[in-house]
Motif scaffolding. Structure first.
Motif, PDB file in Angstrom:
ATOM      1  N   ASP A 148       0.804  -1.225   0.000  1.00 32.70           N
ATOM      2  CA  ASP A 148       0.000   0.000   0.000  1.00 32.70           C
ATOM      3  C   ASP A 148       0.838   1.277   0.000  1.00 32.70           C
ATOM      4  O   ASP A 148       0.282   2.374  -0.107  1.00 32.70           O
ATOM      5  CB  ASP A 148      -0.948   0.018   1.196  1.00 32.70           C
ATOM      6  CG  ASP A 148      -0.233  -0.039   2.536  1.00 32.70           C
ATOM      7  OD1 ASP A 148       1.012  -0.206   2.541  1.00 32.70           O
ATOM      8  OD2 ASP A 148      -0.897   0.055   3.582  1.00 32.70           O
ATOM      9  N   CYS A 169      -5.089  -0.810  -2.433  1.00 33.25           N
ATOM     10  CA  CYS A 169      -5.594   0.518  -2.790  1.00 33.25           C
ATOM     11  C   CYS A 169      -6.795   0.927  -1.941  1.00 33.25           C
ATOM     12  O   CYS A 169      -7.690   1.639  -2.428  1.00 33.25           O
ATOM     13  CB  CYS A 169      -5.971   0.538  -4.267  1.00 33.25           C
ATOM     14  SG  CYS A 169      -4.584   0.301  -5.389  1.00 33.25           S
ATOM     15  N   ASP A 171      -7.061   3.075   0.249  1.00 34.38           N
ATOM     16  CA  ASP A 171      -7.137   4.525   0.464  1.00 34.38           C
ATOM     17  C   ASP A 171      -7.267   5.308  -0.842  1.00 34.38           C
ATOM     18  O   ASP A 171      -7.168   6.535  -0.843  1.00 34.38           O
ATOM     19  CB  ASP A 171      -5.896   5.005   1.231  1.00 34.38           C
ATOM     20  CG  ASP A 171      -5.831   4.435   2.636  1.00 34.38           C
ATOM     21  OD1 ASP A 171      -6.910   4.187   3.214  1.00 34.38           O
ATOM     22  OD2 ASP A 171      -4.720   4.223   3.141  1.00 34.38           O
ATOM     23  N   ARG A 172      -7.485   4.612  -1.949  1.00 36.39           N
ATOM     24  CA  ARG A 172      -7.622   5.273  -3.235  1.00 36.39           C
ATOM     25  C   ARG A 172      -9.050   5.127  -3.758  1.00 36.39           C
ATOM     26  O   ARG A 172      -9.723   4.133  -3.492  1.00 36.39           O
ATOM     27  CB  ARG A 172      -6.634   4.687  -4.252  1.00 36.39           C
ATOM     28  CG  ARG A 172      -5.180   4.910  -3.848  1.00 36.39           C
ATOM     29  CD  ARG A 172      -4.228   4.334  -4.867  1.00 36.39           C
ATOM     30  NE  ARG A 172      -2.852   4.551  -4.412  1.00 36.39           N
ATOM     31  CZ  ARG A 172      -1.899   5.101  -5.164  1.00 36.39           C
ATOM     32  NH1 ARG A 172      -2.170   5.485  -6.409  1.00 36.39           N
ATOM     33  NH2 ARG A 172      -0.682   5.272  -4.685  1.00 36.39           N
ATOM     34  N   SER A 173      -9.483   6.090  -4.519  1.00 33.08           N
ATOM     35  CA  SER A 173     -10.825   6.030  -5.101  1.00 33.08           C
ATOM     36  C   SER A 173     -10.864   4.959  -6.180  1.00 33.08           C
ATOM     37  O   SER A 173      -9.831   4.496  -6.683  1.00 33.08           O
ATOM     38  CB  SER A 173     -11.192   7.379  -5.709  1.00 33.08           C
ATOM     39  OG  SER A 173     -10.416   7.637  -6.863  1.00 33.08           O
ATOM     40  N   GLU A 176      -9.145   6.296  -9.279  1.00 38.88           N
ATOM     41  CA  GLU A 176      -7.692   6.263  -9.159  1.00 38.88           C
ATOM     42  C   GLU A 176      -7.162   4.837  -9.308  1.00 38.88           C
ATOM     43  O   GLU A 176      -6.120   4.613  -9.936  1.00 38.88           O
ATOM     44  CB  GLU A 176      -7.264   6.830  -7.803  1.00 38.88           C
ATOM     45  CG  GLU A 176      -7.459   8.324  -7.654  1.00 38.88           C
ATOM     46  CD  GLU A 176      -7.194   8.797  -6.233  1.00 38.88           C
ATOM     47  OE1 GLU A 176      -6.709   9.930  -6.082  1.00 38.88           O
ATOM     48  OE2 GLU A 176      -7.477   8.030  -5.291  1.00 38.88           O
ATOM     49  N   THR A 177      -7.878   3.891  -8.728  1.00 37.18           N
ATOM     50  CA  THR A 177      -7.458   2.495  -8.801  1.00 37.18           C
ATOM     51  C   THR A 177      -7.515   1.981 -10.229  1.00 37.18           C
ATOM     52  O   THR A 177      -6.595   1.302 -10.707  1.00 37.18           O
ATOM     53  CB  THR A 177      -8.339   1.627  -7.892  1.00 37.18           C
ATOM     54  OG1 THR A 177      -8.272   2.121  -6.549  1.00 37.18           O
ATOM     55  CG2 THR A 177      -7.882   0.181  -7.908  1.00 37.18           C
ATOM     56  N   ARG A 196      -9.101  -3.553  -2.187  1.00 36.87           N
ATOM     57  CA  ARG A 196      -9.590  -2.244  -1.756  1.00 36.87           C
ATOM     58  C   ARG A 196     -10.339  -2.338  -0.429  1.00 36.87           C
ATOM     59  O   ARG A 196     -11.339  -1.664  -0.218  1.00 36.87           O
ATOM     60  CB  ARG A 196     -10.479  -1.644  -2.849  1.00 36.87           C
ATOM     61  CG  ARG A 196      -9.773  -1.524  -4.201  1.00 36.87           C
ATOM     62  CD  ARG A 196     -10.596  -0.798  -5.243  1.00 36.87           C
ATOM     63  NE  ARG A 196     -10.871   0.570  -4.812  1.00 36.87           N
ATOM     64  CZ  ARG A 196     -12.100   1.068  -4.656  1.00 36.87           C
ATOM     65  NH1 ARG A 196     -13.173   0.305  -4.857  1.00 36.87           N
ATOM     66  NH2 ARG A 196     -12.263   2.318  -4.277  1.00 36.87           N
TER      67      ARG A 196
END
Length: 270
Positions: A148, A169, A171-173, A176-177, A196
C-alpha cells in the motif's frame, strides 16, 4: 503444483499483548500455499536471533522447503504493531533487519531448482527488484505484491517482468485504482489486481474488468488477509484458468485468515 515465496520474512510483534507471530509477504505466501494443499517452498534470509528461530520452526512444522535459505549474523526482520477493533495498526519496524545489507543475488545460482516452480511470488519488502529480470526468464509465473505504500512511478518499470502485479488501494478512489491498473498492464504486467479493503478486489487483464466483493466476517485480526487473497487467487487461477472463480477463492480464503490471530497463528510470548 509447486510454488515458492521468495523474499521477506519477519516476526510481527503485538505490543499490546507481548506476543509475536511469524509473517512477511513472501513467507505468508509460502505458508498459505501449503495450507491450500500446494507443494510449497520459501527462499529468503534469516538472522541468527530467537526471532529467526521462531520463524524457522513455523516453516519446519508445515514441511515447507527452505533448503537454500541463508542465515547470517544479526537481527531478523520484525514489525511492531497493535490491533484496534480487529484492524492492524503498524507502529514501526527494523526494515527487514539483516536483509537490508544482504543481497538477494544469492538466489540466482539456484535457477535449476527455481525453474521447477509453477509460481514464484515476491514483494516490495523483499529487496529483490534487481533480480526480477532473471526471475522473469524462468518458466513459472512471477507475481509481485507492491503493498500500500508504493510510488507509482517506481512501480511501473518493474511491471514489465511480471505476470501478476498486486496493489493495496484501500485509500484510493475507484477511479484512481482503475487508472493505476490500466497503467500497470500498459507497463507490461499480464494481470493487474488491486485489493480495496471493504470494497473488495478489482482486476484488469488489458481488455476486461473483474470485481470481487469481500466475504462478510467479523475479523479477529486482518493481518495477512491481503497475502491470503493473493495466494488463493494465484493458486486457483494457475490451476483452473478462471479469473472470476479465482477472485472468489481469494475472497473466501482471506475471510478465513481474518479469523486467526497473527498472519497464521504460531504465536509465542517475547
Amino acid at each position: 503444483m509447486k510454488v515458492i515465496g521468495v523474499g521477506d520474512n519477519v516476526v510481527d510483534k503485538y505490543e499490546h499483548r507481548r506476543v509475536r507471530y511469524p509473517g512477511g509477504n513472501a513467507l505468508n505466501f509460502s505458508v498459505y500455499a501449503a495450507m491450500l494443499g500446494a507443494e510449497s517452498a520459501y527462499l529468503g534470509i534469516f538472522g541468527d536471533d530467537n526471532a529467526a528461530e521462531h520463524v524457522q520452526r513455523a516453516l519446519a512444522a508445515r514441511s515447507i522447503d527452505t533448503r537454500y535459505c541463508r542465515q547470517v549474523a544479526g537481527e531478523n526482520g520484525y514489525a511492531r504493531l497493535t490491533i484496534q477493533q480487529g484492524e492492524r495498526v503498524f507502529l514501526d519496524s527494523n526494515l527487514g533487519g539483516v536483509r537490508q545489507t544482504e543481497s538477494m543475488a544469492f538466489i540466482l545460482p539456484h535457477r535449476d531448482w527455481l525453474q521447477d516452480f509453477s509460481l514464484i511470488h515476491t514483494s516490495s519488502y523483499s529487496y529483490i527488484d534487481e533480480q526480477l529480470p532473471e526471475l522473469a526468464q524462468l518458466p513459472g509465473w512471477l507475481s509481485y505484491d507492491f503493498s500500500d505504500d508504493f510510488v507509482t512511478e517506481q512501480a511501473l518499470p518493474l511491471c514489465r517482468w511480471l505476470d501478476a502485479a498486486f496493489f493495496s488501494c484501500a485509500d484510493r478512489s475507484l477511479e484512481e485504482t482503475r487508472e493505476l491498473l490500466v497503467k500497470v498492464v500498459e507497463a507490461g504486467s499480464r494481470y493487474a489486481i488491486a485489493t480495496r479493503g471493504a470494497e473488495g478486489a478489482l482486476l484488469f487483464d488489458g481488455k476486461n474488468w473483474y470485481q470481487q466483493a469481500p466475504e462478510a466476517v467479523i475479523p479477529i485480526d486482518t493481518l495477512g488477509a491481503g497475502d491470503a487473497f493473493i495466494t488463493a487467487f494465484l493458486l486457483s487461477f494457475r490451476q483452473q484458468g478462471d479469473i472470476a472463480a479465482a477472485l472468489h477463492a481469494g475472497a473466501q480464503f482471506a475471510a478465513k485468515i481474518c479469523l486467526l490471530e497473527g498472519a497464521f497463528g504460531d504465536g509465542e510470548a517475547y
